[in-house]
Each structure stands twice: as C-alpha cells, then as structure tokens.
Design a protein around this motif. Structure first.
Motif, short mmCIF file in Angstrom:
data_model
loop_
_atom_site.label_atom_id
_atom_site.label_comp_id
_atom_site.label_asym_id
_atom_site.label_seq_id
_atom_site.Cartn_x
_atom_site.Cartn_y
_atom_site.Cartn_z
N ALA A 58 107.57 27.43 102.83
CA ALA A 58 108.91 27.96 103.78
C ALA A 58 109.75 28.59 102.96
N ARG A 59 110.02 28.36 101.58
CA ARG A 59 110.79 29.15 100.87
C ARG A 59 110.16 30.48 100.60
N ARG A 60 109.06 30.53 100.29
CA ARG A 60 108.28 31.66 99.93
C ARG A 60 108.52 32.57 101.29
N ARG A 61 108.07 32.06 102.59
CA ARG A 61 108.14 32.74 103.69
C ARG A 61 109.61 33.19 104.24
N ARG A 64 111.89 28.68 108.83
CA ARG A 64 112.15 27.43 109.41
C ARG A 64 110.92 26.47 108.68
N LEU A 65 111.62 25.23 108.68
CA LEU A 65 110.53 24.08 108.05
C LEU A 65 110.72 23.07 109.32
N MET A 66 109.63 22.74 110.08
CA MET A 66 109.81 21.90 110.86
C MET A 66 108.93 20.59 110.51
N ALA A 67 109.51 19.38 110.40
CA ALA A 67 108.91 18.12 110.08
C ALA A 67 108.67 17.13 111.21
N VAL A 68 107.40 17.09 111.44
CA VAL A 68 106.81 16.34 112.49
C VAL A 68 106.33 14.92 112.31
N ARG A 69 106.82 14.00 113.02
CA ARG A 69 106.25 12.57 112.96
C ARG A 69 105.95 11.94 114.35
N ALA A 70 104.84 11.65 114.60
CA ALA A 70 104.37 11.27 115.68
C ALA A 70 104.46 9.65 115.73
N TRP A 71 104.56 9.18 116.84
CA TRP A 71 104.54 7.70 116.91
C TRP A 71 103.72 7.25 118.21
N VAL A 72 103.12 6.01 118.19
CA VAL A 72 102.33 5.71 119.16
C VAL A 72 102.71 4.29 119.62
N CYS A 73 102.92 4.22 120.99
CA CYS A 73 103.28 2.77 121.59
C CYS A 73 101.97 2.14 122.39
N HIS A 74 101.45 1.31 121.63
CA HIS A 74 100.15 0.85 122.36
C HIS A 74 100.42 0.12 123.46
N GLU A 103 111.27 10.87 98.76
CA GLU A 103 110.41 10.64 98.03
C GLU A 103 109.41 11.75 97.44
N ALA A 104 109.64 13.11 98.28
CA ALA A 104 108.60 14.14 97.84
C ALA A 104 109.61 15.31 97.24
N ALA A 105 110.78 15.36 97.65
CA ALA A 105 111.76 16.22 97.00
C ALA A 105 113.08 15.71 96.87
N GLY A 106 113.45 14.58 96.69
CA GLY A 106 114.73 14.06 96.32
C GLY A 106 115.47 14.04 97.61
N GLU A 107 115.62 14.86 98.38
CA GLU A 107 116.20 14.99 99.68
C GLU A 107 115.71 15.95 100.64
N VAL A 108 116.22 16.09 101.56
CA VAL A 108 116.09 17.26 102.55
C VAL A 108 116.61 18.43 101.97
N PRO A 109 115.79 19.28 101.90
CA PRO A 109 116.25 20.79 101.20
C PRO A 109 117.57 21.27 102.13
N ALA A 110 118.50 21.43 101.09
CA ALA A 110 119.72 22.25 101.55
C ALA A 110 119.64 23.75 101.94
N ASP A 111 118.74 24.34 101.14
CA ASP A 111 118.51 25.85 101.37
C ASP A 111 117.72 26.25 102.31
N LEU A 112 117.10 25.42 103.10
CA LEU A 112 116.16 25.71 104.27
C LEU A 112 116.68 25.25 105.61
#
Length: 201
Positions: A58-61, A64-74, A103-112
């Motif tokens: 996303a930085r190179r391009r 925007r960066l969209m972080a997606v998390r799905a959840w399922v209610c069985h 865990e991956a980057a220390g925090e949500v990137p402030a520059d994106l």
C-alpha cells in the motif's frame, strides 16, 4: 482473513450476507475511487506476514489499505438470531484487526489511510465483496495448508483482481519440518528398540 482464522473445512457454513447484518465497518465504495490493497486479517504466522506485505505494498502504491476480518455465527436454519452473540463476534473481529496490526507492525500505520472492515460471512465471499475494482490487490496468508487450503483456492478462483498468497515465514516452515523429523526419529527409534527385544538369543 485468520482460523487459521480465515480458513475452514468442508462446505461453507450457513450465514446471512454481510449487507443484511449491518455488521460491516465500511461503507459502499463510490465509483471512480482509487484502487486499494485488501488484506484478509488472521493471527496466524502467514496472516501476519500477509499483513506486513500488504502494508508495504500500500505504501509502494500510495493507496488505501483495507483490513478485512470475517466472522461466522454458526446457527441452525430455524434458530432465532442471537443479536448479543453476534455483537460479541463482531467486537472480537474488530479487536482481532487491531491485534494483528500490533503484532505485525507495532500499531496501525499512521502514514496510510486504513479502513477496517468486519462482516459476517464465509471469508472468501466477504473478501470478494471487499474488492470493488479489478485494479485492487487482494493479499491473503496461506494458512496451515501451504500452498493452498480451501479458502485460498476459493479466493484465487473467484476474485476479479490480482491475488497475492503469502506463505508463512521461512523459520516457521523449517520449525514445522524439524518437528516432523523429530517425531519420525522417535518412532523409528521405538520401532528399532521393539525389534531388538524380539531378537532370539
């Protein structure tokens, strides 16, 4: 995405589409918007590696960066919806996104410009609905079944944009191989010891 937090076995579970639940944290895109990088969020090693790759891309391009998390209610098809439980699952999904960034980057990137989206549904479908342009890029972790589990195959097969599948870190794959080698060595040693005990004098 992660199940491996974004993966599953067997046929897709029963669920209501994200647009029907009101659980999505992102609004419908407008026509003409810039291409973005979409990443499936998982706390697996491959998922965290995928998030690092997505942030860098996303930085190179300059996108925007969209972080997606799905959840399922069985639930059974006849069961009444449990709104409180659904809210709990959605809140957990939102916390997972934050935890993955930490865990991956220390925090949500402030520059994106980062958009966090949670939605109920089978991960490949939620990710497909997150992609709004063939110029988007979808990034997902390979999960436990390298090179491709069910979710990865579904994402690659049905996406209308390029898909990058990120494997787990090399050290994780080597550690898994060493664990298998140690187990085989122990089994071989046990078999040898058993055979030696059966040798007649």
């Amino acid at each position: 995405m992660g199940s491996d937090d974004m993966a599953g076995d067997g046929s897709p579970p029963r669920y209501r589409r994200p647009s029907e639940t009101g659980s999505s944290d992102h609004a419908e895109p407008h026509r003409g918007e810039r291409a973005k990088v979409v990443v499936g969020i998982s706390l697996s090693l491959a998922g965290l590696e995928a998030l690092r790759f997505a942030v860098a891309e996303a930085r190179r391009r300059d996108s925007r960066l969209m972080a997606v998390r799905a959840w399922v209610c069985h639930r059974s098809s006849w069961a009444w919806p449990d709104r409180e439980y659904e809210r709990t699952l959605a809140d957990k999904a939102r916390r997972t996104i934050v935890e993955a960034f930490e865990e991956a980057a220390g925090e949500v990137p402030a520059d994106l410009p980062v958009v966090r989206r949670t939605a109920e549904g089978w991960p490949p479908i939620v990710l497909k609905e997150s992609v709004t342009s063939p110029r988007d890029l979808l990034v997902i972790g390979a999960g436990r079944r390298w090179p491709a589990g069910e979710v990865v195959r579904a994402c690659v097969r049905h996406q209308a944009c390029p898909v990058v599948v990120v494997p787990p870190p090399e050290m994780a794959r080597l550690a898994r191989g060493r664990t298998t080698a140690r187990r085989l060595f122990r089994e071989a040693a046990a078999a040898l010891e058993k055979n030696q005990g059966n040798v007649p004098d």
